[in-house]
Design an enzyme around this catalytic site. Structure first.
Site, PDB file in Angstrom:
ATOM      1  N   TYR A   1     -36.026 -10.787 -34.188  1.00  0.00           N
ATOM      2  CA  TYR A   1     -35.702 -12.209 -34.360  1.00  0.00           C
ATOM      3  C   TYR A   1     -36.860 -12.921 -35.074  1.00  0.00           C
ATOM      4  O   TYR A   1     -36.662 -13.657 -36.036  1.00  0.00           O
ATOM      5  CB  TYR A   1     -35.454 -12.839 -32.981  1.00  0.00           C
ATOM      6  CG  TYR A   1     -35.293 -14.335 -32.983  1.00  0.00           C
ATOM      7  CD1 TYR A   1     -34.084 -14.923 -33.330  1.00  0.00           C
ATOM      8  CD2 TYR A   1     -36.358 -15.178 -32.621  1.00  0.00           C
ATOM      9  CE1 TYR A   1     -33.933 -16.304 -33.324  1.00  0.00           C
ATOM     10  CE2 TYR A   1     -36.207 -16.557 -32.614  1.00  0.00           C
ATOM     11  CZ  TYR A   1     -34.999 -17.119 -32.967  1.00  0.00           C
ATOM     12  OH  TYR A   1     -34.860 -18.475 -32.967  1.00  0.00           O
TER      13      TYR A   1
ATOM     14  N   LYS B   1     -37.054 -15.077 -38.684  1.00  0.00           N
ATOM     15  CA  LYS B   1     -37.514 -16.468 -38.780  1.00  0.00           C
ATOM     16  C   LYS B   1     -38.751 -16.568 -39.676  1.00  0.00           C
ATOM     17  O   LYS B   1     -38.947 -17.581 -40.351  1.00  0.00           O
ATOM     18  CB  LYS B   1     -37.810 -17.028 -37.380  1.00  0.00           C
ATOM     19  CG  LYS B   1     -36.556 -17.298 -36.559  1.00  0.00           C
ATOM     20  CD  LYS B   1     -35.720 -18.450 -37.154  1.00  0.00           C
ATOM     21  CE  LYS B   1     -34.576 -18.841 -36.241  1.00  0.00           C
ATOM     22  NZ  LYS B   1     -33.760 -19.947 -36.799  1.00  0.00           N
TER      23      LYS B   1
END
Lengths: 458, 250
Positions: free
Chosen positions: B156, B160
């Site tokens: 994740y 980002k």
């Protein structure tokens, strides 16, 4: 680069004098009025808008994604009747240059705002007013005719008598009825280039309102500066300056030789990018205000001042708006009818309670309005102030003031607006639909557009 | 138009059921925002969100949008920009399952396809449309997780990190075009997406993030951290040596 006909355009970021909400447009700088006519013939989808010297505080002279015609190159004087004081000039001419041209012949501009660096076209589009509004009305009331370039490509000469609807929709129409190419203006006769000024101080707001209400009719020019940071019994303390053009016999002998001398130059220029953040805070502005109030004579009569000192003190510092730094400033100007003094009182009270670091807060009385459906002035009080956009709680404070103003039958000035709620516009300008009818007749396809017109759904 | 105090009148929410995005939409409608385009996967929740925004006073258009279907993105943007969009918010994203992503390339790619590739493929046409209209603001929801990868959620985090680098660069590239990019780096936000997780220190709420975005737009900021203290925490963490960092309970 976008090639719109034979004239080159350049994509540029444009903002108003408040340096807020910049947007990008294709800008063309025509050297002649013929080029302007050609450009409107090839109008792009997002429309066309004239722009002068960019002194509107908000987004009135921006047209995001569209074409902006910079008229500051069109400055010819087409005809000047020195006897009658009637001058026919192209719309890009500034009031500064106009004054320089006509003063030696004993004439002055009929109306000037707080800066000389506005164009004739902008003065008509924003229907500007000055310190003599209570006596002589707005700039447009001294305009005898305008050459208006319509969306159809037709150039029509419009006078207040022959075509009152179009004339008065254009005066105060914020450039949205067409492009003012040229105008004929009736000038004001003067005997000298100096002003005879009376200065007095008012200890608080009630004293100020009373003083202006009872004595304003004695002066051609009148204005009051308010210290917005003074609280309690001193709330609204102010300096009143009023006067008229000095007569020749009021000048000392040595000055009578050259009574029309006028050579104003900025004393200094505000450089870009050196202003420390937070320079304008409550402490620095309070110190400035204290000084400004103390340095004003408590009561002085007949002081001789230059045109620049009396009308345009801010022009002494070129690009003074940079003092507000990157976040920029908003100017808030409203008017409320006579009888609604409470709104003025409440506004000054709330602004001083909020600790507004405003060193420009100006109160004056308006006289009768004119037939323009979007013209700002009408009989009553008007308060104008500069506020830094990074002041906390500003958005809410001004929204609340808008409600008070509308509730009293008042309005805010479109040439300075950058943040009004569009829903309030019809209540502020009850003749908005009348203006929209004229505009849609002149420009059914909506060729003329601005960020202001998009934001307020004009 | 966005006014002098940073308030927009129209909003495109990419990720139409994002809790942060909807909290922001409600705040903007209470100010002056009147038109909202909700772009999201057709669902009951999306319709409900649209109804709530309508009840709050906005004119709402719903546009079907699937972050993983990059080919459809130009059409989505075209539908939204039938009128000017003042503010576009890139609010979609998936947290994914870190342990599954470590085992399955397919799952890891799914996270990247939504959070990074999907964001790029829709933000590029948005930025084109805004440059044509000459004005606008793009808010990109990045995360502190992109600032320094940690073993607990680096898949994740990496998506980002990519998005953050893209958005920061885009903001620089769009200087002078009238289009403003605001990169938002929230810490742990308590939402449905994180309901199953233990809140981290300095955790925040969708409302707080929305408030910070409103402030950031008002001040024309380019990057904001939510809460603001996160900036200093991450600035310190960024310089912790790796052998030590991987032992930290973060």
């Amino acid at each position: 680069m976008w090639q719109g006909g034979p004239v080159t355009t350049e994509r540029r970021l444009l903002a108003g004098w408040g340096s807020t909400a910049p947007t990008a447009a294709d800008v063309m700088s025509p050297a002649s009025l013929d080029e302007v006519v050609k450009a409107v013939g090839d109008a792009p989808a997002r429309g066309v808008l004239p722009r002068g010297l960019g002194r509107s505080y908000g987004d009135a002279a921006q047209n995001a994604g569209g074409l902006v015609v910079d008229l500051t190159g069109c400055t010819r004087v087409r005809r000047f009747d020195v006897e009658a004081g009637v001058i026919d000039v192209e719309a890009g001419l500034s009031l500064h240059t106009l004054m320089r041209q006509v003063l030696p012949f004993g004439w002055f501009v009929p109306v000037t705002p707080g800066t000389r660096y506005v164009t004739v076209g902008g003065a008509i589009g924003a229907d500007i007013h000055g310190k003599n509004h209570h006596v002589e009305g707005t700039f447009a009331q001294h305009v005898r005719s305008i050459d208006l370039l319509l969306a159809s490509g037709e150039v029509r000469t419009v006078t207040p008598d022959d075509d009152p609807d179009v004339f008065w929709a254009t005066a105060g129409g914020m450039g949205l009825t067409g492009i003012v190419l040229a105008a004929t203006i009736q000038l004001l006769p003067v005997e000298t280039s100096l002003m005879s000024v009376d200065t007095e101080r008012a200890a608080n707001l009630d004293a100020l309102l009373d003083r202006l209400a009872t004595t304003d009719d004695r002066y051609r020019y009148s204005v009051a500066w308010i210290d917005l940071l003074a609280r309690g019994a001193r709330m609204g303390r102010s300096v009143i300056t009023r006067g008229d053009h000095a007569r020749l016999d009021q000048l000392p002998r040595r000055k009578r030789v050259e009574p029309f001398a006028f050579s104003p130059h900025p004393l200094a220029s505000m450089p870009a990018g050196i202003v420390p953040p937070g320079l304008l805070n409550k402490a620095t502005v309070a110190a400035f205000n204290e000084l400004w109030y103390r340095k004003a004579p408590a009561d002085k009569r007949g002081q001789l001042q230059s045109i620049a000192a009396f009308f345009h003190p801010l022009d002494l510092v070129d690009r003074w708006n940079r003092i507000y730094g990157r976040p920029g400033l908003v100017q808030y100007q409203f008017t409320v009818p006579y009888g609604a003094e409470d709104v003025v009182r409440t506004a000054v009270d709330r602004l001083s309670a909020a600790g507004s670091p405003a060193f420009l807060a100006v109160l004056k009385r308006f006289g009768a309005g004119n037939p323009g459906p979007l013209s700002f002035p009408s009989p009553g009080w008007t308060l104008a102030l500069d506020l830094p956009t990074n002041m906390s709680g500003l958005a809410r404070l001004l929204d609340d003031l808008d409600e008070l103003v509308v509730g009293a039958g008042g309005r805010i000035y479109l040439a300075k607006d950058s943040r009004l709620r569009p829903e309030l516009l019809p209540a502020m300008y009850p003749r908005l639909d009348e203006w929209r009818d004229v505009r849609s007749r002149l420009d059914p396809a909506g060729t003329f557009a601005s960020d202001l017109s998009r934001r307020l759904d004009l | 138009m966005i006014n002098a105090l940073g308030s927009p009148q129209s909003l495109l929410l990419l990720g139409g059921t994002s809790e942060i995005g909807l909290a922001l939409a409600h705040k903007l409608i209470a100010d002056r925002c009147r038109r909202v385009v909700l772009a999201g996967r057709p669902s009951h929740r999306l319709d409900e969100a649209a109804d709530e925004l309508r009840a709050a006073g906005a004119q709402v258009d719903v546009v079907p949008f699937d972050a993983e279907d990059a080919d459809s993105h130009p059409t989505v943007v075209e539908k939204a920009f039938v009128e000017d969009i003042d503010l576009a918010v890139v609010a979609f994203g998936v947290l994914g399952d870190q342990s599954e992503a470590e085992r399955s390339g397919t799952h890891a790619v799914k996270i990247a396809a939504t959070n990074y590739v999907g964001a790029l493929s829709v933000t590029v046409p948005v930025s084109q449309a805004m440059q044509r209209q000459g004005h606008g603001a793009i808010v990109v929801l990045s995360s502190v997780a992109g600032e320094r990868p940690r073993k607990a959620n680096f898949v994740y985090g990496s998506s980002k990190a990519g998005l953050d680098a893209f958005a920061t660069g885009l903001g620089d590239a769009l200087q002078g075009t009238g289009v403003h990019v605001l990169v938002v780096r929230p810490g742990f936000v308590r939402t449905k997406m994180t309901a199953h997780l233990e809140p981290a220190p300095l955790s925040t709420t969708p409302e707080q993030v929305a408030d910070a975005i409103v402030q950031g737009l008002r001040r024309r900021k380019e990057t904001i951290w939510v809460p603001g203290a996160m900036r200093f925490v991450m600035s310190a963490l960024r310089h912790v040596p790796r052998p030590l960092f991987r032992k930290l309970p973060v």
